[in-house]
Structures are given as structure tokens and as C-alpha cells.
Design an enzyme around this catalytic site. Structure first.
Site, PDB file in Angstrom:
ATOM      1  N   ARG A   1      -7.510   0.088  17.194  1.00 12.40           N
ATOM      2  CA  ARG A   1      -7.908   0.442  15.846  1.00 12.40           C
ATOM      3  C   ARG A   1      -8.940  -0.625  15.472  1.00 12.40           C
ATOM      4  NH1 ARG A   1      -3.973   1.260  10.650  1.00 12.40           N
ATOM      5  NH2 ARG A   1      -4.511  -0.937  10.380  1.00 12.40           N
TER       6      ARG A   1
ATOM      7  N   LYS B   1       0.799  -1.241   0.000  1.00 18.88           N
ATOM      8  CA  LYS B   1       0.000   0.000   0.000  1.00 18.88           C
ATOM      9  C   LYS B   1       0.824   1.279   0.000  1.00 18.88           C
ATOM     10  CE  LYS B   1      -0.639   0.175   4.971  1.00 18.88           C
ATOM     11  NZ  LYS B   1      -1.357  -0.500   6.057  1.00 18.88           N
TER      12      LYS B   1
HETATM   13  C1  PLP Z   1      -0.585  -1.312   6.632  1.00 23.96           C
HETATM   14  C2  PLP Z   1      -0.951  -2.545   7.287  1.00 23.96           C
HETATM   15  C3  PLP Z   1       0.012  -3.534   7.472  1.00 23.96           C
HETATM   16  C4  PLP Z   1       1.466  -3.338   7.120  1.00 23.96           C
HETATM   17  O1  PLP Z   1       2.043  -2.479   8.067  1.00 23.96           O
HETATM   18  P1  PLP Z   1       3.618  -2.168   8.070  1.00 23.96           P
HETATM   19  O2  PLP Z   1       3.829  -1.465   9.368  1.00 23.96           O
HETATM   20  O3  PLP Z   1       3.892  -1.312   6.907  1.00 23.96           O
HETATM   21  O4  PLP Z   1       4.313  -3.463   8.010  1.00 23.96           O
HETATM   22  C5  PLP Z   1      -0.398  -4.726   8.050  1.00 23.96           C
HETATM   23  N1  PLP Z   1      -1.673  -4.926   8.430  1.00 23.96           N
HETATM   24  C6  PLP Z   1      -2.626  -3.994   8.270  1.00 23.96           C
HETATM   25  C7  PLP Z   1      -4.021  -4.293   8.708  1.00 23.96           C
HETATM   26  C8  PLP Z   1      -2.303  -2.760   7.696  1.00 23.96           C
HETATM   27  O5  PLP Z   1      -3.247  -1.837   7.543  1.00 23.96           O
END
Ligand code: PLP
Length: 355
Positions: free
Chosen positions: A131, A36
Site C-alpha cells: 500500500r 477514523k
Molecule cells: C487505519 C490506519 C491505522 C489503524 O489501523 P487499525 O488496524 O485500525 O489499528 C494505522 N495506520 C494507518 C496508516 C492507517 O491508515
């Protein structure tokens, strides 16, 4: 070469991904690599798949659709609970989705039935970061709901920490997650295939613990891209932290006082900055702004200090006068990387044009 650019080194990203995949594999933990921060880049996806990621994760359905259209040969995971208005797209994408809301699950089931498909689901559990996630005492009821919808397949249970409140993974909360998976399996007579312990904040815990429990998957973005764990932003040993560089061009450089003069109200972002009088300095302006990056999340090279930023100007202090056209290279953090990836004003170098 256009002035404002993000230089991307895919060899370094590939190395980081391979290292993390191998280190996790030792503990029987698979890696869902997260795209992302790079808008679901298909080039990134290719590198991550080659490095051994078992699946690709992204938070936006648009990015998931791009990955699917490019024919990435891995399952995909929608990392954010589907919007009610997008359930048909989510089902059509063929992606697994994370979920917490019974109403969304029902809508996904209806959409899946309409499309003649079965939709895979990962239920997220709240472990204290506040969250997304089903509260632990509601997990069985939510599983009951999913199990009652034949168009859905409960493939995984996961949790996410550290994103809102910086809550760290621990023996306690990861143990709770494992216990919940065991209890769901016992109560419903089903097997939960994927137990996704968390994001990059879980890397140190997962690679160091002797109590991995049921956790057999991590969803990793930042640690692959920036080579750091996000709880303390420490560099991970053996990983590259310089796969990205934000390069900006000087448009003004003048000897100026450190103290503004005249009566002060709010600046253009509603702030009232305070200055400390350090006499005259070399004040240099770069053609990059808050539209293109998070100025608080840039690491400047030695001899350069970021002083302020507005929409289109980054004000820095330099040791000497610089010339218009000179360039300064910054190390972007996660937030600066996200914003520079999404700014159309930042040329991405190293990224082939997408079809
Ligand atoms: C963005 C996201 C991740 C990845 O997070 P990083 O800190 O970039 O490894 C994993 N799980 C969810 C639900 C996310 O939104």
C-alpha cells in the site's frame, strides 16, 4: 428509541485502550490511538486521551480538524498522505502527516513557509504489503529531500502492513525497518524520534517479540475498538470485543421457500446468488441494508443466520416467526462498524451530540 442504531460502550473502549497502552508501555512503545472508524469522534478522543494515548491519528483532514477544534490535548497524526489540493489545510491543522511523495513534501513545505509554520512529517516505508510507502532503496533520497526543506521537520519513520495484502509483521520486516532508521540516522546525523511499526496487526508481534528493535510507537484503531487483532480476528486476552452492537428492527417475517422461482438474471448488485433447497424456512427481514453496514461483516446472535442484503433490506433466517418491531442485535466487524458510523440513518447511542 429509533429502530436502527449503533450502541457504543465507551467504558469498554476506554478499558481496551488502557490495557493496550499499558502492555505496550512495558516495551517502551507508545500508542497513537486511531479515531477514523468513528469519524474523529471527540468523545472517543477524550476517552483515548484519558487512557494514555500519546497522540491521535486519523486518515481524513475533516476528522483531524474536528479533533483540533475540540481542543484535544494531544498531537494529531494525519494517517493518509495529504492530497496536493489540501496541503494548506494540513499545515493549518497543526497535525503531523505521513508522507511518501517528494512533490507533496515540497508543497507542504511551501504551504508551511507561507503560513510561517514548521510542519512535522513521518515518512512511510514500503515493507511488502504494497500500500503506501517509499521503496527502501529510495528512502535516503527522500530523507535528503525532506532535510533540504527547512519548513519541514522529519519527526518519524513508519510502516504499514496487513491492510492490502494481509502481510504480517515479522522479525525480518520489522528488523528491516529498524535497520533503515539506524542507517538514516548515521547517514544524515539526525535523530528519528518516532519509529511507528504499524497498526493493530502489529499488536501480537510487538507484545510478544524479544526483538522490538527501534520500534517505539504503534497506531491502534481496531484493536482498541473491537478488542481483536486483525490478522486472524482473534480476541485479545482481557479486552472487550462487544463495545459495539448494531440493533435492527424486524419489518417482515414469513414462512418462505429457500428456492426463488422464475427466471434469474443479476440482482441489484450485479450478483447471481445461488440457493440451496432446504425447504421452507422462517425468512425475516430487518430494516437495515448495505447503505448502513457491511452485511458480510455482521456476526448474528445464535439462531439467526444472515442470508442476503440489498440497499435497505437484510434478509435473515430465524428459528421462529418474529413480530414486526422485534429487534435483533449484531456484532459489527471493522468494515460494518465503519459503514454504520458513516450512515446518517444509524442512530449512535452512547455518543453525546457533537457541538
Ligand atoms: C487505519 C490506519 C491505522 C489503524 O489501523 P487499525 O488496524 O485500525 O489499528 C494505522 N495506520 C494507518 C496508516 C492507517 O491508515
Amino acid at each position: 428509541m429509533t429502530g436502527l442504531r449503533l450502541e457504543i460502550d465507551f467504558d469498554k473502549i476506554g478499558h481496551n485502550a488502557r490495557q493496550l497502552v499499558e502492555r505496550a508501555a512495558v516495551r517502551n512503545v507508545s500508542v497513537t490511538a486511531v479515531t477514523k472508524a468513528m469519524l474523529g469522534s471527540t468523545e472517543l478522543a477524550r476517552v483515548l486521551c484519558t487512557a494514555g494515548a500519546v497522540a491521535l491519528g486519523d486518515s481524513r483532514i475533516e476528522n483531524i480538524e474536528r479533533l483540533r477544534a475540540a481542543g484535544v490535548g494531544r498531537p494529531t497524526l494525519l494517517l493518509r498522505s495529504p492530497m496536493m489540493s489540501q496541503v494548506d489545510r494540513v499545515v493549518a491543522s497543526g497535525s503531523m502527516s505521513v508522507n511518501t511523495e517528494p512533490a507533496v513534501l515540497s508543497a507542504l513545505a511551501t504551504a508551511a513557509r507561507r503560513a510561517g509554520r514548521v510542519h512535522d512529517v513521518m515518512l512511510m516505508v514500503e515493507l511488502g504489503d504494497l500500500r503506501e510507502g517509499v521503496m527502501p532503496d529510495q528512502l535516503h533520497a527522500t530523507v535528503q529531500h525532506v532535510v533540504g526543506l527547512p519548513a519541514l521537520r522529519l519527526q518519524g519513520i513508519g510502516a504499514n502492513l496487513a491492510c492490502r495484502n494481509g502481510i504480517e509483521p515479522s522479525v525480518e520486516n520489522m528488523g528491516d525497518l529498524s535497520d533503515m532508521v539506524d542507517s538514516v540516522e548515521a547517514a544524515f546525523g539526525i535523530e528519528i524520534e518516532i519509529v511507528s511499526g504499524g497498526n493493530s496487526a502489529n499488536v501480537d508481534w510487538a507484545l510478544g517479540t524479544t526483538a522490538i528493535g527501534r520500534i517505539n510507537n504503534l497506531r491502534l484503531g481496531e484493536s482498541i475498538l473491537l478488542g481483536r487483532e486483525p490478522l486472524h480476528r482473534r480476541a485479545l486476552p482481557g479486552l472487550h470485543t462487544d463495545a459495539f452492537r448494531l440493533v435492527a428492527e424486524v419489518i417482515e417475517s414469513k414462512r418462505k421457500p429457500t428456492m426463488p422461482w422464475g427466471r434469474a438474471g443479476q440482482n441489484s448488485f450485479g450478483e447471481m446468488p445461488r440457493s440451496e433447497d432446504r425447504g421452507d424456512i422462517w425468512q425475516t427481514i430487518l430494516a437495515v441494508g448495505r447503505q448502513d453496514c457491511d452485511s458480510d461483516d455482521l456476526t448474528a446472535p445464535p439462531g439467526v443466520a444472515v442470508l442476503a442484503a440489498s440497499s435497505d433490506h437484510l434478509v435473515v433466517e430465524t428459528r421462529d416467526r418474529m413480530s414486526p418491531g422485534d429487534e435483533i442485535r449484531f456484532e459489527p466487524g471493522y468494515s460494518a462498524l465503519l459503514r454504520s458510523m458513516t450512515s446518517p440513518f444509524v442512530t449512535k447511542v452512547g455518543l453525546p451530540a457533537e457541538a
